[in-house]
Design a protein around this motif. Sequence first.
Motif, PDB file in Angstrom:
ATOM      1  N   ILE A 151       0.851  -1.192   0.000  1.00 42.64           N
ATOM      2  CA  ILE A 151       0.000   0.000   0.000  1.00 42.64           C
ATOM      3  C   ILE A 151       0.886   1.240   0.000  1.00 42.64           C
ATOM      4  CG2 ILE A 151      -0.204   0.020   2.530  1.00 42.64           C
ATOM      5  CD1 ILE A 151      -3.142   0.988   2.071  1.00 42.64           C
ATOM      6  N   THR A 152       0.523   2.205  -0.816  1.00 48.29           N
ATOM      7  CA  THR A 152       1.273   3.459  -0.884  1.00 48.29           C
ATOM      8  C   THR A 152       0.315   4.630  -0.808  1.00 48.29           C
ATOM      9  OG1 THR A 152       1.188   3.458  -3.312  1.00 48.29           O
ATOM     10  CG2 THR A 152       3.128   2.470  -2.277  1.00 48.29           C
ATOM     11  N   GLY A 153       0.752   5.691  -0.168  1.00 48.08           N
ATOM     12  CA  GLY A 153      -0.062   6.900  -0.060  1.00 48.08           C
ATOM     13  C   GLY A 153       0.594   7.873   0.899  1.00 48.08           C
ATOM     14  N   GLY A 154       0.195   9.118   0.805  1.00 46.53           N
ATOM     15  CA  GLY A 154       0.745  10.122   1.703  1.00 46.53           C
ATOM     16  C   GLY A 154       1.541  11.171   0.960  1.00 46.53           C
ATOM     17  N   VAL A 155       1.451  12.412   1.436  1.00 45.30           N
ATOM     18  CA  VAL A 155       2.138  13.541   0.807  1.00 45.30           C
ATOM     19  C   VAL A 155       3.118  14.178   1.786  1.00 45.30           C
ATOM     20  CG1 VAL A 155       1.834  15.793  -0.291  1.00 45.30           C
ATOM     21  CG2 VAL A 155       0.120  13.986  -0.647  1.00 45.30           C
ATOM     22  N   ALA A 156       2.601  14.556   2.935  1.00 47.86           N
ATOM     23  CA  ALA A 156       3.419  15.168   3.978  1.00 47.86           C
ATOM     24  C   ALA A 156       2.683  15.013   5.302  1.00 47.86           C
ATOM     25  CB  ALA A 156       3.682  16.643   3.676  1.00 47.86           C
ATOM     26  N   GLY A 157       3.381  15.308   6.380  1.00 47.96           N
ATOM     27  CA  GLY A 157       2.808  15.094   7.700  1.00 47.96           C
ATOM     28  C   GLY A 157       1.648  15.994   8.036  1.00 47.96           C
ATOM     29  N   ASN A 158       1.409  17.021   7.231  1.00 47.44           N
ATOM     30  CA  ASN A 158       0.302  17.938   7.528  1.00 47.44           C
ATOM     31  C   ASN A 158      -0.626  18.106   6.323  1.00 47.44           C
ATOM     32  OD1 ASN A 158       2.060  19.299   5.898  1.00 47.44           O
ATOM     33  ND2 ASN A 158       2.089  21.209   7.121  1.00 47.44           N
ATOM     34  N   VAL A 159      -0.628  17.106   5.446  1.00 54.43           N
ATOM     35  CA  VAL A 159      -1.442  17.182   4.225  1.00 54.43           C
ATOM     36  C   VAL A 159      -2.308  15.932   4.103  1.00 54.43           C
ATOM     37  CG1 VAL A 159      -1.412  17.356   1.705  1.00 54.43           C
ATOM     38  CG2 VAL A 159       0.313  18.571   3.067  1.00 54.43           C
ATOM     39  N   LEU A 160      -3.611  16.145   3.846  1.00 57.26           N
ATOM     40  CA  LEU A 160      -4.464  15.008   3.521  1.00 57.26           C
ATOM     41  C   LEU A 160      -4.054  14.470   2.148  1.00 57.26           C
ATOM     42  CD1 LEU A 160      -6.256  16.059   5.877  1.00 57.26           C
ATOM     43  CD2 LEU A 160      -8.243  15.458   4.464  1.00 57.26           C
ATOM     44  N   PRO A 161      -3.814  13.156   2.039  1.00 49.29           N
ATOM     45  CA  PRO A 161      -3.401  12.611   0.744  1.00 49.29           C
ATOM     46  C   PRO A 161      -4.569  12.536  -0.223  1.00 49.29           C
ATOM     47  CG  PRO A 161      -3.654  10.850   2.334  1.00 49.29           C
ATOM     48  CD  PRO A 161      -3.847  12.126   3.095  1.00 49.29           C
ATOM     49  N   ASP A 162      -4.265  12.784  -1.495  1.00 54.53           N
ATOM     50  CA  ASP A 162      -5.302  12.707  -2.517  1.00 54.53           C
ATOM     51  C   ASP A 162      -5.249  11.400  -3.299  1.00 54.53           C
ATOM     52  OD1 ASP A 162      -2.898  13.359  -3.671  1.00 54.53           O
ATOM     53  OD2 ASP A 162      -3.732  14.728  -5.159  1.00 54.53           O
ATOM     54  N   VAL A 163      -4.232  10.553  -3.048  1.00 52.39           N
ATOM     55  CA  VAL A 163      -4.115   9.263  -3.737  1.00 52.39           C
ATOM     56  C   VAL A 163      -3.636   8.205  -2.753  1.00 52.39           C
ATOM     57  CG1 VAL A 163      -2.971   7.957  -5.572  1.00 52.39           C
ATOM     58  CG2 VAL A 163      -3.571  10.356  -5.958  1.00 52.39           C
ATOM     59  N   CYS A 164      -4.271   7.041  -2.790  1.00 55.82           N
ATOM     60  CA  CYS A 164      -3.794   5.888  -2.041  1.00 55.82           C
ATOM     61  C   CYS A 164      -3.992   4.647  -2.914  1.00 55.82           C
ATOM     62  CB  CYS A 164      -4.539   5.716  -0.721  1.00 55.82           C
ATOM     63  SG  CYS A 164      -3.949   4.311   0.263  1.00 55.82           S
ATOM     64  N   THR A 165      -2.937   3.875  -3.106  1.00 54.46           N
ATOM     65  CA  THR A 165      -2.991   2.708  -3.984  1.00 54.46           C
ATOM     66  C   THR A 165      -2.662   1.439  -3.202  1.00 54.46           C
ATOM     67  OG1 THR A 165      -2.373   4.019  -5.925  1.00 54.46           O
ATOM     68  CG2 THR A 165      -2.030   1.632  -6.052  1.00 54.46           C
ATOM     69  N   VAL A 166      -3.535   0.465  -3.350  1.00 57.74           N
ATOM     70  CA  VAL A 166      -3.329  -0.845  -2.728  1.00 57.74           C
ATOM     71  C   VAL A 166      -2.942  -1.831  -3.829  1.00 57.74           C
ATOM     72  CG1 VAL A 166      -4.347  -2.697  -1.352  1.00 57.74           C
ATOM     73  CG2 VAL A 166      -5.068  -0.317  -0.977  1.00 57.74           C
ATOM     74  N   SER A 167      -1.800  -2.491  -3.648  1.00 61.60           N
ATOM     75  CA  SER A 167      -1.378  -3.531  -4.582  1.00 61.60           C
ATOM     76  C   SER A 167      -1.975  -4.855  -4.128  1.00 61.60           C
ATOM     77  CB  SER A 167       0.149  -3.616  -4.623  1.00 61.60           C
ATOM     78  OG  SER A 167       0.572  -4.630  -5.513  1.00 61.60           O
ATOM     79  N   VAL A 168      -2.646  -5.533  -5.056  1.00 54.40           N
ATOM     80  CA  VAL A 168      -3.379  -6.757  -4.730  1.00 54.40           C
ATOM     81  C   VAL A 168      -2.914  -7.892  -5.635  1.00 54.40           C
ATOM     82  CG1 VAL A 168      -5.661  -7.847  -4.666  1.00 54.40           C
ATOM     83  CG2 VAL A 168      -5.390  -5.459  -3.949  1.00 54.40           C
ATOM     84  N   ASN A 169      -2.698  -9.065  -5.044  1.00 61.02           N
ATOM     85  CA  ASN A 169      -2.319 -10.263  -5.799  1.00 61.02           C
ATOM     86  C   ASN A 169      -3.484 -11.252  -5.787  1.00 61.02           C
ATOM     87  OD1 ASN A 169      -0.008 -13.029  -5.398  1.00 61.02           O
ATOM     88  ND2 ASN A 169      -0.744 -12.108  -7.282  1.00 61.02           N
ATOM     89  N   TYR A 170      -3.896 -11.668  -6.972  1.00 63.26           N
ATOM     90  CA  TYR A 170      -4.965 -12.648  -7.124  1.00 63.26           C
ATOM     91  C   TYR A 170      -4.366 -13.940  -7.653  1.00 63.26           C
ATOM     92  CZ  TYR A 170      -9.349 -14.732  -8.914  1.00 63.26           C
ATOM     93  OH  TYR A 170     -10.410 -15.567  -9.187  1.00 63.26           O
ATOM     94  N   ARG A 171      -4.465 -15.016  -6.889  1.00 64.64           N
ATOM     95  CA  ARG A 171      -4.053 -16.344  -7.324  1.00 64.64           C
ATOM     96  C   ARG A 171      -5.314 -17.094  -7.738  1.00 64.64           C
ATOM     97  NH1 ARG A 171       1.616 -17.471  -7.423  1.00 64.64           N
ATOM     98  NH2 ARG A 171       2.538 -15.605  -6.498  1.00 64.64           N
ATOM     99  N   PHE A 172      -5.447 -17.337  -9.038  1.00 66.62           N
ATOM    100  CA  PHE A 172      -6.696 -17.876  -9.550  1.00 66.62           C
ATOM    101  C   PHE A 172      -6.528 -19.283 -10.102  1.00 66.62           C
ATOM    102  CE2 PHE A 172      -4.689 -15.268 -12.809  1.00 66.62           C
ATOM    103  CZ  PHE A 172      -4.763 -16.038 -13.973  1.00 66.62           C
ATOM    104  N   ALA A 173      -7.592 -20.075  -9.958  1.00 65.81           N
ATOM    105  CA  ALA A 173      -7.568 -21.472 -10.396  1.00 65.81           C
ATOM    106  C   ALA A 173      -7.435 -21.543 -11.914  1.00 65.81           C
ATOM    107  CB  ALA A 173      -8.839 -22.178  -9.935  1.00 65.81           C
ATOM    108  N   PRO A 174      -6.887 -22.655 -12.428  1.00 69.13           N
ATOM    109  CA  PRO A 174      -6.583 -22.729 -13.861  1.00 69.13           C
ATOM    110  C   PRO A 174      -7.790 -22.881 -14.777  1.00 69.13           C
ATOM    111  CG  PRO A 174      -5.997 -24.780 -12.768  1.00 69.13           C
ATOM    112  CD  PRO A 174      -6.344 -23.804 -11.689  1.00 69.13           C
ATOM    113  N   ASP A 175      -9.000 -22.924 -14.227  1.00 61.08           N
ATOM    114  CA  ASP A 175     -10.179 -22.933 -15.108  1.00 61.08           C
ATOM    115  C   ASP A 175     -10.572 -21.527 -15.523  1.00 61.08           C
ATOM    116  OD1 ASP A 175     -11.007 -22.203 -12.550  1.00 61.08           O
ATOM    117  OD2 ASP A 175     -12.948 -23.223 -12.725  1.00 61.08           O
ATOM    118  N   ARG A 176      -9.849 -20.515 -15.027  1.00 59.98           N
ATOM    119  CA  ARG A 176     -10.078 -19.132 -15.437  1.00 59.98           C
ATOM    120  C   ARG A 176      -8.914 -18.661 -16.297  1.00 59.98           C
ATOM    121  NH1 ARG A 176     -12.688 -15.919 -10.165  1.00 59.98           N
ATOM    122  NH2 ARG A 176     -14.856 -16.300 -10.816  1.00 59.98           N
TER     123      ARG A 176
END
Length: 380
Positions: free
Chosen positions: A241-266
């Motif tokens: 997960i990444t996000g944040g600008v500075a200690g006194n700023v509300l962040p305008d972007v936050c990105t969550v990296s997600v890994n999907y392990r899917f069965a071989p019928d897909r």
Amino acid sequence: MPPDQALDLSLDVSGDTVALLEQLVNIESVSRNEQRIADAVEAVLRPLAHLEVSRHGNTVVARTALDNSSGRGERVVIAGHLDTVPLNDNLPAVHGQQDGREVLRGLGTCDMKGGVAVMLKLAATVPAPNRDLTYLFYESEEIETEYNGLHLLSQSDPDLLAADFAILMEPSDAVIEGGCQGTLRVDVTARGERAHSARSWMGVNAIHRAGEILDRLNAYQARMPVIDGLEYHEGLNAVGITGGVAGNVLPDVCTVSVNYRFAPDRSEAEAAAYVREFFSGFETVVTDSAPGALPGLDRPAAKEFVEAVGGEVNPKFGWTDVARFSALGVPAVNFGPGDPMLAHKQEEYVPVEQVHRCESVLRTWLTAGPSVGPSVGLGG
């Protein structure tokens, strides 16, 4: 000085397979440095009249060309990679004991020169198998796809990968692992509006909005399809997960990296569509993807192989090169000596008994029943 600098790089296939394995391990072959081990493998195979041998970079291909007038007409690929991860003070190979078992320790013993030793021994000593065989000793599995020997062959000589069934001799504790799951990575982004943290009501905190992404992941119910009698267990997990600008700023972007392990019928497309729907309302970008591989245990060659091993088959939850065969329409399984949990570890080792078991099972399977001629060997 490389560990094999003063060693004889010739390989002896007339003795015990574990001795052959020790010779292979002591030829250092970190990815992109496989020329010497490929030369040694080629030197063993090239003189054998029952094999058609070709060299593709540092990948060696050896094929039988049987008279299939008997109607068998079946081809099986047996594949293993020659490269290892970098040295970690674990060469040369040494014999030892582990939990009361005789083992061989050293870089590549488990991943996967144990399997390569079995392949090379069989290629040299089973001149008249009961089905056509293609042995693939390939380069650069441990690094980027652009260097992978199977990938390069699929681009330059796809006919060499054609088969009815494939066995990838990756470590599997000498038990069949059917197919493999696919893997997909996505970046899921929550957006907000910057503001001073002292006047937070003037903005929208993107990290707080990302809480919904995590809530969905926490509520995720894993899909567990049964394919060819094997139950696969999918997984959808935040891995960064990444996000944040500075200690006194509300962040305008936050990105969550997600890994999907899917069965071989897909398929990869179906997996991507599922993840996008799962995170509906958020920006979702695929950053990496690799297909799964169907086990194909309904194929005649696969059925016979399962019976030869003893009937036990486990699903493969990780990703391996069997997926490359599946993409070409060739069902594949993993079967090789060694515990996959030891791959890439400094204390890597392979049980001697598993090397012998894998060789015995494959030799019996390749010589039992209908055959084009007598099978002879140079010893066990």
